[in-house]
Write a protein that holds these residues in place. Structure first.
Motif, PDB file in Angstrom:
ATOM      1  N   HIS A  48       0.829  -1.209   0.000  1.00  0.00           N
ATOM      2  CA  HIS A  48       0.000   0.000   0.000  1.00  0.00           C
ATOM      3  C   HIS A  48       0.863   1.259   0.000  1.00  0.00           C
ATOM      4  O   HIS A  48       1.917   1.308   0.633  1.00  0.00           O
ATOM      5  N   SER A  94       7.464   1.765   3.714  1.00  0.00           N
ATOM      6  CA  SER A  94       8.224   0.807   2.902  1.00  0.00           C
ATOM      7  C   SER A  94       7.955   0.993   1.420  1.00  0.00           C
ATOM      8  O   SER A  94       8.842   0.775   0.590  1.00  0.00           O
ATOM      9  N   SER A  97       4.262   2.182  11.837  1.00  0.00           N
ATOM     10  CA  SER A  97       5.079   2.605  10.699  1.00  0.00           C
ATOM     11  C   SER A  97       6.498   2.952  11.132  1.00  0.00           C
ATOM     12  O   SER A  97       6.727   3.434  12.239  1.00  0.00           O
ATOM     13  N   GLY A  98       7.422   2.743  10.220  1.00  0.00           N
ATOM     14  CA  GLY A  98       8.817   3.094  10.459  1.00  0.00           C
ATOM     15  C   GLY A  98       9.135   4.537  10.110  1.00  0.00           C
ATOM     16  O   GLY A  98      10.296   4.935  10.149  1.00  0.00           O
TER      17      GLY A  98
HETATM   18  C1  LIG Z   1      -0.641 -10.043   8.807  1.00  0.00           C
HETATM   19  C2  LIG Z   1      -0.390  -8.723   8.120  1.00  0.00           C
HETATM   20  C3  LIG Z   1      -0.407  -8.665   6.735  1.00  0.00           C
HETATM   21  C4  LIG Z   1      -0.161  -7.458   6.062  1.00  0.00           C
HETATM   22  N1  LIG Z   1      -0.163  -7.431   4.691  1.00  0.00           N
HETATM   23  C5  LIG Z   1       0.124  -6.282   4.041  1.00  0.00           C
HETATM   24  C6  LIG Z   1       0.233  -6.270   2.621  1.00  0.00           C
HETATM   25  O1  LIG Z   1       0.080  -7.281   1.937  1.00  0.00           O
HETATM   26  N2  LIG Z   1       0.515  -5.065   2.004  1.00  0.00           N
HETATM   27  C7  LIG Z   1       0.717  -3.915   2.726  1.00  0.00           C
HETATM   28  O2  LIG Z   1       0.985  -2.877   2.128  1.00  0.00           O
HETATM   29  N3  LIG Z   1       0.640  -3.907   4.089  1.00  0.00           N
HETATM   30  C8  LIG Z   1       0.366  -5.059   4.752  1.00  0.00           C
HETATM   31  N4  LIG Z   1       0.318  -5.083   6.118  1.00  0.00           N
HETATM   32  C9  LIG Z   1       0.450  -3.806   6.848  1.00  0.00           C
HETATM   33  C10 LIG Z   1       1.883  -3.279   7.023  1.00  0.00           C
HETATM   34  O3  LIG Z   1       2.763  -4.275   7.455  1.00  0.00           O
HETATM   35  C11 LIG Z   1       1.830  -2.146   8.053  1.00  0.00           C
HETATM   36  O4  LIG Z   1       1.022  -1.093   7.542  1.00  0.00           O
HETATM   37  C12 LIG Z   1       3.189  -1.627   8.470  1.00  0.00           C
HETATM   38  O5  LIG Z   1       3.024  -0.854   9.643  1.00  0.00           O
HETATM   39  C13 LIG Z   1       3.874  -0.798   7.404  1.00  0.00           C
HETATM   40  O6  LIG Z   1       5.075  -0.286   7.938  1.00  0.00           O
HETATM   41  P1  LIG Z   1       5.906   0.897   7.255  1.00  0.00           P
HETATM   42  O7  LIG Z   1       5.018   2.132   7.219  1.00  0.00           O
HETATM   43  O8  LIG Z   1       7.063   1.073   8.188  1.00  0.00           O
HETATM   44  O9  LIG Z   1       6.296   0.450   5.897  1.00  0.00           O
HETATM   45  C14 LIG Z   1       0.096  -6.277   6.804  1.00  0.00           C
HETATM   46  C15 LIG Z   1       0.138  -6.333   8.224  1.00  0.00           C
HETATM   47  C16 LIG Z   1      -0.095  -7.544   8.860  1.00  0.00           C
HETATM   48  C17 LIG Z   1      -0.031  -7.582  10.373  1.00  0.00           C
END
Ligand SMILES: Cc1cc2nc3c(=O)[nH]c(=O)nc-3n(C[C@H](O)[C@H](O)[C@H](O)COP(=O)(O)O)c2cc1C
Length: 206
Positions: free
Chosen positions: A53, A58, A88-89
């Protein structure tokens, strides 16, 4: 069929729960996904695709650098999923207390996992709310303490067995992601991405 019934059927198509790491200009990050699948049937041309997303930090790191590492997890790595997948990171270093090392692409490779794949982005597809990254796998390895045995964390195993105190937060985050996706999913843009340089890495036999 009702939309929520359709969604439950679509959940049958979720992938194992994987950790995806990235790095841009010294800033490292990790997230969780359950949308990664094998994207090649050719053993000599291993590929992975994953939907990320656009609101995730990321996303931008991977889009800008064309690199990521994807980790299959052991089915007991619940804490890592909570650490990387629930916040989020952007504001903090989620990998600070997670043992890792730089991989051959300079992306963090987690010591503890079932196995990892280092990938160069070969192409992307816009979905409106997310980007589907197609990655050429350039390096593969097992986690420090697993080897070829052990069991991979699946989405169903995570959803069924996550600590109960996380469930409300998980459902809230999922609902927020669904609202974002609902607003953006029909706004699909053609994306041009220059082809990456020819992979210099080999695919290591694990
Ligand atoms: C089980 C699970 C599945 C996930 N699958 C997705 C995915 O397929 N795509 C996505 O964008 N986020 C997915 N997420 C959400 C991200 O891991 C989450 O928004 C995360 O905080 C993003 O971190 P960032 O902002 O540091 O990149 C998932 C989370 C969980 C717990």
């Amino acid at each position: 069929m009702r939309p929520d019934e359709t969604y439950q059927l679509l959940r049958s198509l979720t992938s194992p729960v994987v950790a995806i790491t990235s790095e841009r200009a010294g800033k490292r990050n990790g997230m969780i996904s359950d949308s990664a699948v094998r994207a090649s049937i050719v053993p000599e041309i291993p590929r992975i695709s994953v939907y990320i997303h656009k609101f995730n930090f990321s996303h931008d790191l991977i889009f800008d650098t064309g690199r990521f590492a994807l980790h299959l997890l052991r089915n007991d790595q619940f804490d890592l999923i909570h650490r990387l997948g629930f916040t989020s990171g952007r504001a903090r270093d989620k990998l600070a207390d997670v043992p890792h090392r730089p991989g051959m692409l300079g992306v963090p490779v987690l010591d503890e996992c079932y196995a990892h794949f280092e990938c160069r982005v070969a192409n992307v597809m816009d979905t409106g709310s997310s980007t589907c990254f197609l990655g050429d796998v350039v390096e593969v390895g097992y986690g420090a303490s697993t080897g070829p045995r052990g069991t991979v964390m699946t989405a169903a195993h995570f959803r069924t067995n996550m600590p109960p105190q996380w469930r409300e937060e998980y459902e809230t985050l999922l609902a927020a992601a669904q609202r974002f996706a609902a607003e953006r999913s029909r706004d699909i843009k053609p994306v041009y991405r220059a082809p990456p340089p020819a992979p210099s890495g080999r695919v290591a036999a694990p």
